[in-house]
Design an enzyme around this catalytic site. Sequence first.
Site, PDB file in Angstrom:
ATOM      1  CB  CYS A   2       9.191  33.864 -59.894  1.00  0.00           C
ATOM      2  SG  CYS A   2      11.285  33.804 -60.535  1.00  0.00           S
ATOM      3  NE  ARG A  27       4.487  35.369 -63.484  1.00  0.00           N
ATOM      4  CZ  ARG A  27       3.869  36.008 -62.784  1.00  0.00           C
ATOM      5  NH1 ARG A  27       2.642  36.038 -63.544  1.00  0.00           N
ATOM      6  NH2 ARG A  27       4.532  36.800 -61.718  1.00  0.00           N
ATOM      7  CD1 TRP A  75      12.673  34.360 -67.104  1.00  0.00           C
ATOM      8  CD2 TRP A  75      13.700  36.054 -65.028  1.00  0.00           C
ATOM      9  NE1 TRP A  75      12.976  35.499 -67.596  1.00  0.00           N
ATOM     10  CE2 TRP A  75      13.266  36.212 -66.709  1.00  0.00           C
ATOM     11  CE3 TRP A  75      13.701  37.142 -64.039  1.00  0.00           C
ATOM     12  CZ2 TRP A  75      14.153  37.960 -66.912  1.00  0.00           C
ATOM     13  CZ3 TRP A  75      14.494  38.222 -64.766  1.00  0.00           C
ATOM     14  CH2 TRP A  75      14.446  39.283 -66.310  1.00  0.00           C
ATOM     15  CG  ASN A 101       7.357  36.049 -58.195  1.00  0.00           C
ATOM     16  OD1 ASN A 101       8.532  35.968 -58.600  1.00  0.00           O
ATOM     17  ND2 ASN A 101       6.357  36.687 -58.939  1.00  0.00           N
ATOM     18  N   GLY A 102       9.997  37.177 -56.675  1.00  0.00           N
ATOM     19  CA  GLY A 102      10.068  38.508 -56.323  1.00  0.00           C
ATOM     20  C   GLY A 102      11.841  38.800 -56.038  1.00  0.00           C
ATOM     21  CD  GLU A 472       4.833  48.350 -79.411  1.00  0.00           C
ATOM     22  OE1 GLU A 472       5.867  49.270 -78.576  1.00  0.00           O
ATOM     23  OE2 GLU A 472       4.425  47.408 -78.864  1.00  0.00           O
ATOM     24  CE  LYS A 476       5.516  43.800 -79.087  1.00  0.00           C
ATOM     25  NZ  LYS A 476       4.766  44.508 -77.862  1.00  0.00           N
ATOM     26  CD  GLU A 479       8.671  42.128 -76.729  1.00  0.00           C
ATOM     27  OE1 GLU A 479       9.299  42.081 -75.538  1.00  0.00           O
ATOM     28  OE2 GLU A 479       7.910  43.033 -77.441  1.00  0.00           O
ATOM     29  CG  HIS A 495      19.988  65.630 -87.275  1.00  0.00           C
ATOM     30  ND1 HIS A 495      20.940  66.686 -87.527  1.00  0.00           N
ATOM     31  CD2 HIS A 495      18.859  65.548 -87.795  1.00  0.00           C
ATOM     32  CE1 HIS A 495      19.653  67.432 -87.596  1.00  0.00           C
ATOM     33  NE2 HIS A 495      19.086  67.119 -87.618  1.00  0.00           N
ATOM     34  CE  LYS A 594       1.860  39.430 -70.880  1.00  0.00           C
ATOM     35  NZ  LYS A 594       2.028  40.530 -72.099  1.00  0.00           N
TER      36      LYS A 594
HETATM   37  O1  M6R Z   1       2.182  45.029 -67.484  1.00  0.00           O
HETATM   38  P1  M6R Z   1       3.113  46.665 -68.051  1.00  0.00           P
HETATM   39  O2  M6R Z   1       2.374  47.382 -69.132  1.00  0.00           O
HETATM   40  O3  M6R Z   1       3.656  47.391 -66.920  1.00  0.00           O
HETATM   41  O4  M6R Z   1       4.680  46.201 -68.716  1.00  0.00           O
HETATM   42  C1  M6R Z   1       5.314  47.233 -68.933  1.00  0.00           C
HETATM   43  C2  M6R Z   1       6.233  46.377 -70.198  1.00  0.00           C
HETATM   44  O5  M6R Z   1       7.165  45.504 -69.280  1.00  0.00           O
HETATM   45  C3  M6R Z   1       5.865  45.687 -71.438  1.00  0.00           C
HETATM   46  O6  M6R Z   1       5.104  46.679 -72.032  1.00  0.00           O
HETATM   47  C4  M6R Z   1       6.399  45.018 -72.216  1.00  0.00           C
HETATM   48  O7  M6R Z   1       7.770  45.711 -72.932  1.00  0.00           O
HETATM   49  C5  M6R Z   1       6.318  44.072 -73.546  1.00  0.00           C
HETATM   50  N1  M6R Z   1       7.002  43.163 -73.122  1.00  0.00           N
HETATM   51  C6  M6R Z   1       6.979  44.563 -74.628  1.00  0.00           C
HETATM   52  O8  M6R Z   1       5.848  43.960 -75.772  1.00  0.00           O
END
Ligand code: M6R
Length: 599
Positions: A2, A27, A75, A101-102, A472, A476, A479, A495, A594
């Site tokens: 949020c 966000r 959110w 937010n929270g 990684e 990417k 997501e 394996h 985010k």
């Molecule tokens: O703000 P942070 O680096 O702690 O966030 C960690 C993850 O939520 C963040 O890296 C997430 O995996 C990204 N969306 C990946 O692109």
Amino acid sequence: MCGIVGYIGDKNASPILLEALRKLEYRGYDSAGIAVISAKKKLLVRKIKGRLSNLDLLVQQNPVEGNCGIGHTRWATHGEPSDLNSHPHTDVSQSIAVVHNGIIENHAQLRSWLERHQVSFASQTDSEVIAHLIDFHYNGDLLLAVRETIKRLEGSYAIAVVCSEHPQMMVVARKDSPLVIGRCEHANLVASDVPPLLSHTRDVQYLEDLDVAVITSEDVQIYNLDGERLEREVQHIEWDMEAAEKCGFEHFMLKEICEQPKALKDTLRARFKEEGLVFPQGVEALLKGAKHLLITGCGTAYHAGMVASYVIEQVASIPVEVVIASELRYRPLIKKEGEVCLLISQSGETADTIATLRMLKELGIPTLALTNVIGCTISREADWTIYTQAGPEIAVASTKAFTTQLLCLFTIAALLAKQDSAALLQALENLPSQAQLLLDRQEDIQRFAASQFNKTKVFFMGRLVDFAISLESALKLKEISYTHSEAFAAGELKHGPIALVDTSTLVVALCTQPTLYAKMDSNIKEVKARGATALVITFEHVHTFDDTADTIIRLPQTHPLFSPVLSVIVSQLYAYYCSVLKGNDPDKPRNLAKSVTVE
Ligand code: M6R
């Protein structure tokens, strides 16, 4: 997660709130709303499910005018995305409005308690209890009512509250969820993050946990829960609007990918001085005295830690353990002698990383934060902090934050290196311009994406640092392009994963470790024999894969341990172009936020 905004000043609040909410869209959200106090002391609420354009339309049809207001992008956590569950929430008499937010962990008990006091609820959210509790404690003093309410809340919150009886005042508070106040002439603002404030001011105050602030157009007064005044430093943000705008790029993600040479250069500049490598006070001694490094973080930040573990172990011979923060916080931790924990987080607000940090501190383990956001929770609570100089990262998919994290971690490796540190430093210095060379050739990657974006199965494989970058890369791609992608250590192929390989599979083989080229070549032949298409990412001048790969993308030659900074740029661009070709919005992937400020 949020987003919260608030404005009080000499202008009409609603266009300012709507514009500010737009700056928080990155966000992630599924509904939005605003509440404004009119000149006639009436609370006007407009809220609606869906994108901000729905809210714009609603406000056009039903305008709200007033100089004080709050806004929210939600959110969904408790209760589906709907008009009723959107924020702001109000008390029964519709005179107090709250954005939150929270997560309020004891919301069920509070709800039952309020219902026993004849309060009826309009939504399924945990947040609505806050509005009713404030009303319950309100006797003309809004600050006191908010303080009393907060004492009863368990969980995390950043809140902004307005009340129709106080059109000249807004009360805000936080615990475990960020909140920043922007200081202006004849106006003040509040937001969950800095970008919405930048078009108004670069002078900000970060609230700390359990701070409550009373904001008017001319003043900000901060208190603790007992009503004692507190001072919070006004900090000047160095980066400007341009850094938080798209500047002609179609998406923030592409802009941020292309900003990497500069971000890397800025990050190096902070470490490289005439006298050699320089770290914030106390950090060099801390690192040099470490006998064991524990690294933690989530998602992309965890992957940066994984790369670092290979590099630091190899050049510094220090044992490094990397554990995902959401796991580490629940693991029985056996404290090792000389252990130092490095916590990596772009935002510095990730709930699991913060919880882990607090656990480590209780155990007495020295903590060093690596983060990108000045004044974030993790930097305030860790014993030491190193900042990456990526500038604001708006796109949900982390790109420049990751490569600058890698660079910082490599400078730590160079600091601790047992030998060849001059060669390592030279290789690091070349990385920004090498990243630029790669970006100059991004059309090759775009073309490859155009031929492959419909693939339903994509595997990434590699060994050592290439395995970490495979993880990684798969993250990417999944997501933002929603393609099923997986990563595995290439040695694991036989394996299990090879059972899934067929003619519909794209296998991306990361091959930057010279001693393992032959092994990788065998792995590529194995997947090719099952009909897969193979993309190889390797250095220029390497010809081991010429007869095996379907396509080769070549990286400028760097130290093999530092290849991740370059190889990941290929994966970022590949994921970006696949996402765009599939018609997705790479900046706002579905279901993702985010910064993950709740567990
Ligand atoms: O703000 P942070 O680096 O702690 O966030 C960690 C993850 O939520 C963040 O890296 C997430 O995996 C990204 N969306 C990946 O692109």
